[in-house]
Design an enzyme around this catalytic site. Sequence first.
Site, PDB file in Angstrom:
ATOM      1  N   TRP A   1       0.828  -1.215   0.000  1.00  0.00           N
ATOM      2  CA  TRP A   1       0.000   0.000   0.000  1.00  0.00           C
ATOM      3  C   TRP A   1       0.858   1.259   0.000  1.00  0.00           C
ATOM      4  O   TRP A   1       0.526   2.234  -0.663  1.00  0.00           O
ATOM      5  CB  TRP A   1      -0.989  -0.015   1.170  1.00  0.00           C
ATOM      6  CG  TRP A   1      -1.914  -1.191   1.089  1.00  0.00           C
ATOM      7  CD1 TRP A   1      -2.012  -2.221   1.979  1.00  0.00           C
ATOM      8  CD2 TRP A   1      -2.839  -1.500   0.038  1.00  0.00           C
ATOM      9  NE1 TRP A   1      -2.939  -3.130   1.547  1.00  0.00           N
ATOM     10  CE2 TRP A   1      -3.470  -2.721   0.377  1.00  0.00           C
ATOM     11  CE3 TRP A   1      -3.213  -0.860  -1.153  1.00  0.00           C
ATOM     12  CZ2 TRP A   1      -4.440  -3.321  -0.435  1.00  0.00           C
ATOM     13  CZ3 TRP A   1      -4.183  -1.455  -1.966  1.00  0.00           C
ATOM     14  CH2 TRP A   1      -4.778  -2.664  -1.606  1.00  0.00           C
TER      15      TRP A   1
ATOM     16  N   ASP B   1      -1.876   6.645   6.209  1.00  0.00           N
ATOM     17  CA  ASP B   1      -2.895   5.700   5.748  1.00  0.00           C
ATOM     18  C   ASP B   1      -3.181   4.782   6.933  1.00  0.00           C
ATOM     19  O   ASP B   1      -2.330   3.988   7.334  1.00  0.00           O
ATOM     20  CB  ASP B   1      -2.341   4.911   4.551  1.00  0.00           C
ATOM     21  CG  ASP B   1      -3.301   3.822   4.055  1.00  0.00           C
ATOM     22  OD1 ASP B   1      -4.360   3.638   4.669  1.00  0.00           O
ATOM     23  OD2 ASP B   1      -2.962   3.165   3.048  1.00  0.00           O
TER      24      ASP B   1
ATOM     25  N   LYS C   1     -12.125  -2.108   6.491  1.00  0.00           N
ATOM     26  CA  LYS C   1     -11.322  -2.982   7.340  1.00  0.00           C
ATOM     27  C   LYS C   1     -11.854  -2.942   8.783  1.00  0.00           C
ATOM     28  O   LYS C   1     -12.071  -3.964   9.378  1.00  0.00           O
ATOM     29  CB  LYS C   1      -9.847  -2.564   7.328  1.00  0.00           C
ATOM     30  CG  LYS C   1      -9.246  -2.372   5.932  1.00  0.00           C
ATOM     31  CD  LYS C   1      -8.888  -3.661   5.242  1.00  0.00           C
ATOM     32  CE  LYS C   1      -8.620  -3.557   3.741  1.00  0.00           C
ATOM     33  NZ  LYS C   1      -7.698  -2.531   3.293  1.00  0.00           N
TER      34      LYS C   1
END
Length: 357
Positions: free
Chosen positions: A102, A169, A193
């Site tokens: 990511w 993030d 999530k």
Amino acid sequence: MTAVHNFNAGPSILPKSVFEEASKAVLNFNDTGLSILEIGHRTSIFQAVMDEARALVKELMQLDDDHEVLFLHGGASTQFMQVPMNLLDDKETAAFTDTGVWSTKAIKEAKLFGKVEIVCSSKEANFTYIPKDFAVPNDAKYLHITTNNTIYGTQWQNIPKTSNSLVADMSSDIFSRVLDFNTFDLIYAGAQKNMGPAGVNLVVVNKNILGKVKRTIPTIMDYRNHIKEGSMLNTPPVFAVYVCMLTLRWLKAQGGVAVIEKLNNEKAAFLYTAIDDNPLFTGTVNKEDRSKMNVCFVMNDTSLEESFLRFTKEQGIVGIKGHRLVGGFRASLYNALPLSSVKVLTQAMHEFALQKA
Ligand SMILES: *Cc1c(COP(=O)(O)O)cnc(C)c1O
């Protein structure tokens, strides 16, 4: 039906009470005789949902008045682009920590808008640790970190101290632990999530850092427009915001982030101990960097992995197959996963080891 224990990495488990309430709202939202799916986003009944969702974020993260809360479309991947578009001029540099897939994707997008300096990386070790010693250039516009690396199972236990602006993030550990969220100038997280269903992003931004770049930002990409319109610049993902609001209400009722953090620590300790004590299994990451959200482990004899998966499936355990980049297993222990599910998994590991002994 046997009980299901959902260890999926994302989209992932949410509280059962949230599913029940959300399903009722699909048929009849707050006794209006209308479905949540068919009401206008400009109605007062939806405005109340948006207001409550944003207020709960502020309260649960204990944000100060400089920090604005937005619910936006597009997933965390859109933020890889939207963050540098709003914060980074083309001659300026953003500093990035490279801790997994990511971060790598975030780096690629930032390069479209300005310069990028990668200040540290654990790529040479397949991202199995969090780098500790690195320096951030003074003139870097911001430092970007991925607080929890969902695929590799590492997590920043200590947030780096920096005089630069800090951007994070937090897709896979948002609301899982207490941090001083006001020290971040921008936090983003895809909801699916640990916060709600797929289809919405949370962005928390210090409004003082906006409006500094020279480029013209398209209307829908400019955070300032979303702030001005209270996250209703265009039609928001109404249902996804509603389910986030219910999940945040649930979190508050549990006692808030500090209380859930204790439970998350307990769940993670329980599973890591079971891995370390079991001769068949090995954790894949550096111990001090182990994620409390995504626990990655492999079998010392990989030929047993298929049969362990079948064995766990019989006990209602789902979602533990590891990401293809790591292999083995990944058990995600998000807020809504009860300790009892972790115990079912550790018991299965124990029984499987006895069978093979
Ligand atoms: C899942 C994930 C993403 C990507 O989220 P999308 O909503 O699919 O764009 C980004 N960062 C992290 C840390 C993630 O876990």
